[in-house]
Design a protein around this motif. Sequence first.
Motif, PDB file in Angstrom:
ATOM      1  N   LEU A 314     -13.707   6.542   1.508  1.00 21.55           N
ATOM      2  CA  LEU A 314     -12.615   7.251   2.174  1.00 21.55           C
ATOM      3  C   LEU A 314     -12.205   6.540   3.456  1.00 21.55           C
ATOM      4  O   LEU A 314     -10.998   6.417   3.755  1.00 21.55           O
ATOM      5  N   GLU A 315     -13.160   6.064   4.237  1.00 25.39           N
ATOM      6  CA  GLU A 315     -12.825   5.384   5.495  1.00 25.39           C
ATOM      7  C   GLU A 315     -12.118   4.062   5.227  1.00 25.39           C
ATOM      8  O   GLU A 315     -11.199   3.680   5.969  1.00 25.39           O
ATOM      9  N   ALA A 316     -12.518   3.361   4.169  1.00 26.65           N
ATOM     10  CA  ALA A 316     -11.815   2.122   3.796  1.00 26.65           C
ATOM     11  C   ALA A 316     -10.414   2.427   3.282  1.00 26.65           C
ATOM     12  O   ALA A 316      -9.471   1.675   3.551  1.00 26.65           O
ATOM     13  N   MET A 317     -10.255   3.525   2.534  1.00 30.06           N
ATOM     14  CA  MET A 317      -8.923   3.938   2.087  1.00 30.06           C
ATOM     15  C   MET A 317      -8.020   4.190   3.286  1.00 30.06           C
ATOM     16  O   MET A 317      -6.878   3.719   3.331  1.00 30.06           O
ATOM     17  N   THR A 340      -4.976   3.739  -6.308  1.00 31.99           N
ATOM     18  CA  THR A 340      -5.535   3.730  -4.954  1.00 31.99           C
ATOM     19  C   THR A 340      -6.843   2.945  -4.877  1.00 31.99           C
ATOM     20  O   THR A 340      -7.548   3.005  -3.880  1.00 31.99           O
ATOM     21  N   GLY A 341      -7.172   2.214  -5.902  1.00 36.00           N
ATOM     22  CA  GLY A 341      -8.385   1.402  -5.934  1.00 36.00           C
ATOM     23  C   GLY A 341      -8.747   1.069  -7.357  1.00 36.00           C
ATOM     24  O   GLY A 341      -8.054   1.462  -8.307  1.00 36.00           O
ATOM     25  N   ARG A 368      -0.421  -3.165  -2.288  1.00 36.08           N
ATOM     26  CA  ARG A 368       0.039  -1.899  -2.872  1.00 36.08           C
ATOM     27  C   ARG A 368      -1.106  -0.899  -2.981  1.00 36.08           C
ATOM     28  O   ARG A 368      -0.955   0.278  -2.659  1.00 36.08           O
ATOM     29  N   LEU A 369      -2.263  -1.371  -3.442  1.00 37.12           N
ATOM     30  CA  LEU A 369      -3.426  -0.488  -3.549  1.00 37.12           C
ATOM     31  C   LEU A 369      -3.815   0.051  -2.176  1.00 37.12           C
ATOM     32  O   LEU A 369      -4.131   1.234  -2.023  1.00 37.12           O
ATOM     33  N   GLY A 370      -3.825  -0.833  -1.168  1.00 39.86           N
ATOM     34  CA  GLY A 370      -4.220  -0.415   0.171  1.00 39.86           C
ATOM     35  C   GLY A 370      -3.271   0.608   0.765  1.00 39.86           C
ATOM     36  O   GLY A 370      -3.706   1.583   1.392  1.00 39.86           O
ATOM     37  N   ALA A 374      -4.263   4.460   1.703  1.00 40.75           N
ATOM     38  CA  ALA A 374      -4.082   5.022   3.044  1.00 40.75           C
ATOM     39  C   ALA A 374      -3.293   6.321   2.980  1.00 40.75           C
ATOM     40  O   ALA A 374      -3.612   7.302   3.676  1.00 40.75           O
ATOM     41  N   GLU A 375      -2.261   6.349   2.138  1.00 42.32           N
ATOM     42  CA  GLU A 375      -1.465   7.563   1.997  1.00 42.32           C
ATOM     43  C   GLU A 375      -2.306   8.695   1.394  1.00 42.32           C
ATOM     44  O   GLU A 375      -2.247   9.841   1.848  1.00 42.32           O
ATOM     45  N   ALA A 376      -3.102   8.391   0.358  1.00 44.96           N
ATOM     46  CA  ALA A 376      -3.940   9.418  -0.270  1.00 44.96           C
ATOM     47  C   ALA A 376      -4.966   9.975   0.701  1.00 44.96           C
ATOM     48  O   ALA A 376      -5.332  11.156   0.632  1.00 44.96           O
ATOM     49  N   SER A 377      -5.431   9.147   1.625  1.00 45.95           N
ATOM     50  CA  SER A 377      -6.459   9.598   2.576  1.00 45.95           C
ATOM     51  C   SER A 377      -5.936  10.649   3.539  1.00 45.95           C
ATOM     52  O   SER A 377      -6.727  11.367   4.169  1.00 45.95           O
TER      53      SER A 377
END
Length: 399
Positions: A314-317, A340-341, A368-370, A374-377
């Motif tokens: 989650l913190e990396a997201m 998202t990953g 794009r994944l990053g 970030a948005e999902a987090s």
Amino acid sequence: MAHARLAIADPPAPAPATRVSAEGLRIALFSGNYNCVRDGANRALNRLVAHLLDRGAAVRVYSPTSANPAFPPAGDLISVPSIGIPGRSEYRLATGLPARLRADLDAFAPTHVHLSCPDILGGRAQAYARARGIPAVASLHTRFETYPAYYGLPFLAPPIRARLRYFYSRCDRVMAPNPAMAATLAAFGVAPDRVRLWGRGVDHRLFSPTLRSSERRRAQGYAEDEPVLLFFGRLVHEKGLETFLATVEELRSRGHGVRPLVVGEGPARSWLADRLPDAVYTGHLDGEALGRAVASADILINPSVTEAFGNVNLEAMASGLAIVSADVGSAQALIEHGRTGLLVAPADPMAYADATEALMADPSRRLRLGRAAAEASRAYHWPDILDAVVHVYRGAAGE
């Protein structure tokens, strides 16, 4: 890649503007190592205690203590008798709940007993609560049944599972961090109507793509266009260090001169440094320094299968990283594969290397994944998540 999810009935979370009151609650929290070690479980418990106090509850924490704690504790911390664990001196094992502490509990008069660890202390506290008719609420933080495999002690797994089954099935409520762990509790024999979800949040001030630092990367010898592979977490074998090492070696055998960034500290650091001496080791970081280090990497490789929630993911997201994670329940609850990953076979270094290599070759996909991660987090907001625990306490008391 399809991932099954378990649906669990849970009370709706309050709207973000709602301030939930915890007045009238008197929580006796029992922890295995409340602030002896800086890990995800202890940080979540300390954050919970601070939140409960802010919401008007009274809280008293009972835990082993250390002469050199990892951080200042939130709330009143009462030291319980304990011994050091051989080979893992940073952790301590409580030896029981003596009469003086039971008297302290009686004087505190808790409305709830919160059990965060199924150890000796947790068992004695559970018995105390049952004898006095006090609701016992447990929170599940770690997959203890997975640990023996990392230390050559597989014969310990069955008795550990039996202990977990006995312990959690005797609680009035058990808080699981995600649906996958709720399913694990069901396998332990915990009635579904006693299970509630308590996830985790992330501090978006400390973990954000805006903290990415080209200056920091250059200082560590990384070029701006060089993919930086990150291992982030406590350096202990149960975090998947062997798989991480094998993944790096596989990438190097394919001609990629990767030099990983290792953020964290722990007793296995020397083991990893002996085998991966040219990696960049930051040691323990905290606050903005930690957030900046994480955001300045590119790809998180997380091979841990022992996580109950997966704070590292989650913190990396939230930091905007592309993630290659073990395809286990904790990761499935956070990461949508391909959006998202990436989720890969948990103990297969070739699979980690394939996924990482693909991201290294396609920077636009990595970005794009990053961004999507970030948005999902943003959905993981600490105050709302901690308020949900107050609702669990109220429900356990029949309110």
